[in-house]
Write a protein that holds these residues in place. Structure first.
Motif: not given
Length: 229
Positions: A96, A100, A105-106, A108, A110-112, A114-115
């Motif tokens: 992960n 990224v 960082s903000d 969408v 990146t958020q996907w 990261a998870a």
């Protein structure tokens, strides 16, 4: 779905016979690969491009930067298995943190990234290799692309499908393109991808334009095939 081969350009490579694409044994392999990738991140058109490129150009060393669950890898490896020769170095960190790196960082995306459960994705990749019996043609380098580069010999076929960040995509192109032999081929995926509204693969294109000729495209220009001069 079709791949429009530039026959004159391919003929310039020497010894390439497009008739091999009509052989029944290859058509069976191709149908199996296209069924496997259906519904995955790899379009049937791109899978067809990769498989046919391997069969037509007989690469001894293939490299794929960014494999994830292996939906594009299977096309390359199935081609090598069909030929009974060659090896593909698969470079994928399944991390992960690496996924990224360089992304805002903000965003969408990146958020996907990261998870996502990378352990599960790696397991899916390993299951693919086992199901297709592709291990003899595959060497997995489970690390970032910048760390894997010194371990890789001269490249006949390079598939760039790694970092979505501008810096990461450019670095992959700059580090691995010099390893591609003259007359070797490079496939760049996700050419039209945007992160936070910015087309992050553009910097990766400049070294390719400087050193290569474009042979064809797939996925409405989102995948480009180059031959190194």
């Amino acid at each position: 779905m079709s791949v429009e081969w530039d026959i004159d350009s391919l003929a310039a490579d020497g010894g390439i016979d497009l008739a091999v694409l009509e052989r029944p044994d290859l058509l069976t392999v191709e149908a199996e690969v296209l069924e496997h990738v259906r519904g995955s991140w790899c379009s049937e058109e791109k899978a067809k491009l990769l498989l046919e490129l391997v069969v037509l150009t007989l690469p001894r060393v293939c490299v794929e930067i960014g494999a994830f669950s292996g939906s594009t890898t299977v096309a390359i490896l199935a081609g090598l298995r069909h030929l009974g020769d060659g090896r593909c170095y698969v470079v994928e960190a399944w991390s992960n943190e690496e996924a990224v790196r360089g992304l805002p960082s903000d965003d969408v995306n990146t958020q996907w990234w990261a998870a996502v459960d990378m352990a599960l994705v790696r397991s899916q990749f390993d299951q693919m290799l086992e199901h297709w019996s592709l291990q003899p043609w595959c060497e997995v380098l489970d690390e970032p692309s910048r760390a894997a580069a010194p371990q890789i010999p001269a490249i006949d076929l390079l598939h760039l499908d790694g970092s979505f960040s501008e810096e990461g995509a450019a670095l992959d192109s700059e580090v691995y393109l010099p390893k591609v032999v003259a007359g070797g081929h490079v496939v760049l995926s996700n050419v039209l991808a945007t992160i936070a509204g910015k087309p992050t693969k553009m910097r990766a294109l400049w070294p390719l334009f400087d050193a290569c000729d474009i042979l064809c495209e797939a996925d409405a220009g989102n995948t480009l095939l180059f031959r190194k001069r």
